[in-house]
Design an enzyme around this catalytic site. Structure first.
Site, PDB file in Angstrom:
ATOM      1  N   LYS A 147       0.971  -1.280   0.024  1.00  0.00           N
ATOM      2  CA  LYS A 147      -0.085   0.056  -0.138  1.00  0.00           C
ATOM      3  C   LYS A 147       0.833   1.256  -0.238  1.00  0.00           C
ATOM      4  CE  LYS A 147      -3.756   1.885   2.738  1.00  0.00           C
ATOM      5  NZ  LYS A 147      -4.643   1.785   3.765  1.00  0.00           N
ATOM      6  N   SER A 178      -9.777   1.501   3.111  1.00  0.00           N
ATOM      7  CA  SER A 178      -8.894   2.379   2.194  1.00  0.00           C
ATOM      8  C   SER A 178      -7.852   1.585   1.390  1.00  0.00           C
ATOM      9  CB  SER A 178      -8.155   3.631   2.763  1.00  0.00           C
ATOM     10  OG  SER A 178      -7.351   2.906   3.913  1.00  0.00           O
ATOM     11  N   SER A 224      -9.957  -0.690   7.352  1.00  0.00           N
ATOM     12  CA  SER A 224      -9.249  -0.450   6.134  1.00  0.00           C
ATOM     13  C   SER A 224      -8.520  -1.771   5.281  1.00  0.00           C
ATOM     14  CB  SER A 224      -8.138   0.808   5.896  1.00  0.00           C
ATOM     15  OG  SER A 224      -8.948   1.981   5.774  1.00  0.00           O
TER      16      SER A 224
END
Lengths: 413, 95
Positions: free
Chosen positions: A6, A81, A105
């Site tokens: 990420k 997210s 997330s």
């Protein structure tokens, strides 16, 4: 093992944007501890993955650069997210990925994309070099194709770090070792507050199917109550935004990141830089956090929320006297459509209703596939555990996964 | 508590955000809705309940004062929007 990360974890010499225009050209001079540990263990870092800007969002539609689509249905969001992290694993673009979880997330996108996502106990994994959103809630963890890979990655990621004073100084067990020990006699708590109106019928059916399967494997179920669940979203959006407004004060155009100099002095530079650099959701959260911390409102909002947070945590302490793990749906629905919740921030926030309490209490939680809707979208099962007891979560998850076999299903792309 | 456009302007000033008129209107409405939602918390009895700010029971707040490596000056400045003589350069703040 080829792993993608990420874009919130600093990678030395590799652009790290947090999906924000603010950091569009930021090249960190150091590695985050998570990335360093992965490299040291021989992982190949394939690249960086899309996300909601500064991890603020539940659909990855808040990325400043582009949207990520759900591999099971490209008209749907991958969740967020860590949407890029979950979609990349589901689509087979990497063996595994790393995400972060502040209010769900990792787990919610894992659920939407039909993969396994694990949020460790707060402090289990170092936050050094992980760009901060809400420092008392943020935690990194693996997103993988199956439970075994999650255990192996946690083995590498977990552990105390002198560079993170909130990392827990406790030995790291071999999380892969006990996976096959079964669930005979394991007490699984079913909280009534998570099986409520608004929970999609197909989701409820799939989760009940998983409960039956675990019972058939020898687990016992026990009803538990988490009475402050209904306040969790409110607590979260006050605590997380307060911490975010403080953390994001660092983006001032001075040391790194975007600078917009409009020749109106230092203050003008701050304002212009932050106006251009932050997207709408980030500004909204900075505004809410600044408001709730400002003079006259602190007691009514931030302090009150921090006190109710204690009650949310105590609910779990009580529940874990009666059970070893808690089982819930990860999200009230399967993946929603792109654009469906963009106009109304509050509706978007409420999609995190089942994942948020876990972060407030600091306990570990994971999501794994437990079926599909009639439209072919994955459904996620959430397991929550006692602090530092990821091993029991993983064992229960592995037992269910091996019997159910959902992890073998892949999207037709 | 009702939120006015003036509140939004004040908070934007504190947060060093330059908002357009359109954004001010939008955020006034949206913040109002969110704050109405969190208003439910005011009904929870928290008398005698301490706040939770961190969930880790023990924090390693103190460590031995030993010198460890740090990021070299050149690397630390590598992302500077503007630099001069080994320092970050900013607009003039003292007249």
């Amino acid at each position: 093992m080829p792993i993608a990360i990420k874009d919130i974890f600093c990678t030395r010499g590799v652009k790290t944007t947090c999906s924000s225009r603010m950091l569009a050209n930021f090249v960190p001079p150091y590695d985050s501890t998570v990335v360093k540990r992965l490299k040291d263990a021989g992982a190949v870092i394939l690249g960086k993955l899309n996300m909601d800007e500064f991890a603020m969002g539940s659909s990855t539609e808040n990325s400043a650069f582009f949207k990520t689509l759900n591999p099971w249905d490209t008209s749907c969001v991958p969740g967020g997210s860590s949407g890029g992290s979950a979609a990349a694993v589901a689509a087979g673009l990497c063996a595994a990925s790393i995400g972060t979880d502040t209010g769900g997330s990792i787990r919610q996108p894992a659920s939407f994309c039909g993969v396994v996502g694990l949020k460790p106990t707060y402090g289990r994994v170092s936050r050094y070099g992980m760009i901060a959103f809400a420092s008392s809630l943020d935690q990194g963890g693996p997103i993988t194709k199956d439970v075994t890979d999650a255990a192996m990655l946690l083995n590498v990621m977990a552990g105390s770090d002198p560079l993170d004073s909130t990392s827990v100084d406790a030995p790291v067990p071999d999380y892969a070792r006990g996976l096959k020990d079964g669930v005979k006699g394991l007490k699984i708590g079913i909280p009534k507050e998570y099986f409520i109106e608004g929970l999609d019928r197909e989701v409820e059916g799939a989760v009940n199917g998983a409960i039956d399967a675990l019972k058939a494997s020898g687990a016992e179920t026990v009803g538990v109550s988490l009475p402050h669940t209904e306040y969790a979203v409110g607590v979260y959006y006050l605590v997380a935004t307060a911490e975010a407004s403080s953390n994001l004060a660092r983006y001032d155009g001075v040391k790194y990141g975007l600078r917009v100099d409009n020749a109106a002095g230092l203050l003008g530079m701050y304002r212009a830089t932050r106006d251009r650099g932050f997207g709408a959701e980030v500004k909204r959260r900075i505004m809410l956090g600044t408001y709730s911390l400002s003079a006259g409102y602190y007691d009514a909002y931030y302090k009150k929320a921090s006190e109710v947070r204690t009650l949310v945590k105590r609910d779990f302490d009580e529940a874990f006297k009666k059970c070893d793990v808690i089982l819930t749906p990860t999200s009230p629905t399967a993946a929603f459509r792109l654009g469906e919740k963009v106009a109304d921030p509050l509706t978007m926030y409420l999609s995190d209703i089942f994942t948020i309490s876990c972060n407030l209490a600091g306990i570990p939680g994971m999501s794994l596939p437990c079926g599909f809707t009639s439209k072919g979208l994955p459904i996620g099962l959430q397991l929550l555990g006692r602090p530092m007891d990821e091993a029991t979560l993983l064992r229960a998850a592995y037992t269910y996964e091996q019997g159910a076999g959902w992890h073998k299903k892949r999207p037709a792309l | 508590m009702p939120i006015t456009k003036k509140d939004v302007e004040h908070v934007a000033e504190l947060a060093r955000l330059a908002l357009t008129e359109e954004e001010k209107e939008l955020y006034t409405g949206q913040l109002q809705r969110i704050l109405d939602y969190v208003e439910t918390l005011s009904g929870v009895n928290t008398r005698g309940v301490p706040p939770t700010t961190y969930t880790v029971p023990e924090r390693k707040a103190v460590r031995a004062d030993t010198v460890i490596g740090s990021i070299p000056q050149e690397d630390a400045l590598s992302n500077a929007p503007e630099k001069a003589k080994g320092c970050f350069r900013v607009p003039r703040i003292i007249e």
